[in-house]
Design a protein around this motif. Sequence first.
Motif, short mmCIF file in Angstrom:
data_model
loop_
_atom_site.label_atom_id
_atom_site.label_comp_id
_atom_site.label_asym_id
_atom_site.label_seq_id
_atom_site.Cartn_x
_atom_site.Cartn_y
_atom_site.Cartn_z
N LEU A 16 10.75 30.88 16.10
CA LEU A 16 10.96 29.73 16.97
C LEU A 16 10.99 30.30 18.37
O LEU A 16 11.64 31.30 18.62
CB LEU A 16 12.30 29.07 16.67
N SER A 17 10.26 29.68 19.27
CA SER A 17 10.29 30.11 20.66
C SER A 17 10.17 28.88 21.54
O SER A 17 9.80 27.80 21.07
CB SER A 17 9.18 31.11 20.97
N VAL A 18 10.50 29.04 22.80
CA VAL A 18 10.39 27.95 23.76
C VAL A 18 9.65 28.47 24.99
O VAL A 18 9.49 29.68 25.16
CB VAL A 18 11.77 27.39 24.16
N ASN A 19 9.21 27.55 25.83
CA ASN A 19 8.56 27.95 27.08
C ASN A 19 9.22 27.24 28.25
O ASN A 19 10.04 26.34 28.07
CB ASN A 19 7.05 27.70 27.02
N LEU A 20 8.85 27.66 29.45
CA LEU A 20 9.52 27.17 30.65
C LEU A 20 9.35 25.68 30.90
O LEU A 20 10.13 25.08 31.63
CB LEU A 20 9.04 27.96 31.87
N SER A 21 8.34 25.07 30.30
CA SER A 21 8.12 23.65 30.54
C SER A 21 9.06 22.76 29.72
O SER A 21 9.16 21.56 29.97
CB SER A 21 6.67 23.27 30.22
N GLN A 22 9.76 23.34 28.77
CA GLN A 22 10.68 22.57 27.96
C GLN A 22 12.03 22.39 28.66
O GLN A 22 12.35 23.13 29.60
CB GLN A 22 10.87 23.24 26.60
N SER A 23 12.80 21.43 28.20
CA SER A 23 14.12 21.19 28.79
C SER A 23 15.20 21.93 28.00
O SER A 23 14.99 22.32 26.84
CB SER A 23 14.43 19.69 28.77
N LEU A 24 16.34 22.09 28.63
CA LEU A 24 17.47 22.70 27.94
C LEU A 24 17.94 21.84 26.78
O LEU A 24 18.42 22.35 25.77
CB LEU A 24 18.62 22.97 28.92
N ARG A 25 17.80 20.53 26.91
CA ARG A 25 18.14 19.64 25.78
C ARG A 25 17.26 19.95 24.57
O ARG A 25 17.73 19.94 23.44
CB ARG A 25 17.98 18.17 26.19
N VAL A 30 16.60 22.57 19.20
CA VAL A 30 15.99 23.61 18.35
C VAL A 30 17.07 24.49 17.73
O VAL A 30 17.08 24.75 16.53
CB VAL A 30 14.98 24.46 19.15
N ILE A 31 18.00 24.93 18.56
CA ILE A 31 19.06 25.83 18.09
C ILE A 31 19.93 25.14 17.04
O ILE A 31 20.24 25.72 16.00
CB ILE A 31 19.88 26.36 19.28
N LYS A 32 20.29 23.90 17.31
CA LYS A 32 21.14 23.17 16.36
C LYS A 32 20.39 22.79 15.08
O LYS A 32 20.90 22.99 13.98
CB LYS A 32 21.70 21.91 17.02
N ASP A 33 19.19 22.24 15.23
CA ASP A 33 18.43 21.76 14.06
C ASP A 33 17.97 22.89 13.15
O ASP A 33 17.91 22.73 11.93
CB ASP A 33 17.21 20.94 14.51
N GLN A 34 17.64 24.02 13.74
CA GLN A 34 17.11 25.14 12.95
C GLN A 34 18.18 26.17 12.59
O GLN A 34 17.87 27.17 11.95
CB GLN A 34 15.96 25.82 13.71
N HIS A 35 19.40 25.94 13.04
CA HIS A 35 20.53 26.83 12.73
C HIS A 35 20.25 28.28 13.13
O HIS A 35 20.41 29.20 12.33
CB HIS A 35 20.89 26.75 11.25
N VAL A 36 19.80 28.46 14.38
CA VAL A 36 19.57 29.80 14.93
C VAL A 36 20.50 29.99 16.12
O VAL A 36 21.03 29.03 16.68
CB VAL A 36 18.10 30.02 15.34
N ARG A 37 20.67 31.24 16.51
CA ARG A 37 21.54 31.54 17.63
C ARG A 37 20.78 32.06 18.85
O ARG A 37 21.32 32.08 19.96
CB ARG A 37 22.59 32.58 17.23
N HIS A 38 19.54 32.51 18.66
CA HIS A 38 18.76 33.09 19.75
C HIS A 38 17.33 32.58 19.69
O HIS A 38 16.75 32.51 18.60
CB HIS A 38 18.72 34.62 19.62
N THR A 71 30.12 18.30 27.15
CA THR A 71 29.04 17.39 27.47
C THR A 71 27.81 18.22 27.86
O THR A 71 27.91 19.41 28.08
CB THR A 71 29.42 16.45 28.63
N THR A 72 26.69 17.57 27.97
CA THR A 72 25.46 18.30 28.24
C THR A 72 24.76 17.82 29.51
O THR A 72 23.57 18.03 29.67
CB THR A 72 24.50 18.21 27.04
N ALA A 73 25.46 17.21 30.42
CA ALA A 73 24.84 16.73 31.66
C ALA A 73 24.23 17.87 32.47
O ALA A 73 23.24 17.68 33.17
CB ALA A 73 25.86 15.96 32.50
N MET A 74 24.79 19.06 32.37
CA MET A 74 24.24 20.22 33.08
C MET A 74 22.83 20.53 32.60
O MET A 74 22.05 21.11 33.35
CB MET A 74 25.14 21.45 32.89
N TYR A 75 22.49 20.16 31.39
CA TYR A 75 21.15 20.40 30.87
C TYR A 75 20.10 19.72 31.74
O TYR A 75 18.97 20.20 31.85
CB TYR A 75 21.01 19.89 29.44
#
Length: 137
Positions: A16-25, A30-38, A71-75
């Motif tokens: 699983l990876s992400v790129n800069l165009s994605q949001s922190l949300r 991804v982290i929660k749904d896929q049960h990963v930490r990194h 809360t996640t408003a900082m995202y």
Amino acid sequence: MKKRTPVSKIMSTDLLSVNLSQSLREVDSVIKDQHVRHVPVVSGDNVIGMLSKTDLQKISFVNTVDGSGLTTAMYDSLSIEQVMTKDVKTVDKDDTILDVATILSTNEFHALPVTDSGKLVGIVTTTDLVKYLIDQY
């Protein structure tokens, strides 16, 4: 124990990876749904950063209003690039498990992207190392 076993034998390749165009949300999901930490942050196949569950928890904690919940408003006000760890240490798929254990035991992180000719091919974590050790006994 085999002393020259390559990290490719224990790394996770279901990446699983992400790129800069994605949001922190999105990363949080991804982290929660896929049960990963990194999660490695990539540009093409190249690793440019790393985001952890802890990184996201830290910015959520900053935004706690009354202490009763996160809360996640900082995202919405921060980007992946602002939060990710830059200058990430990587290891090559042919590096030994001992090499990886040494790096992880002497640093304050718990995951390393694994590359082959500079391209992301896996990730190895302290959990992978513990599982490997358990299998040896």
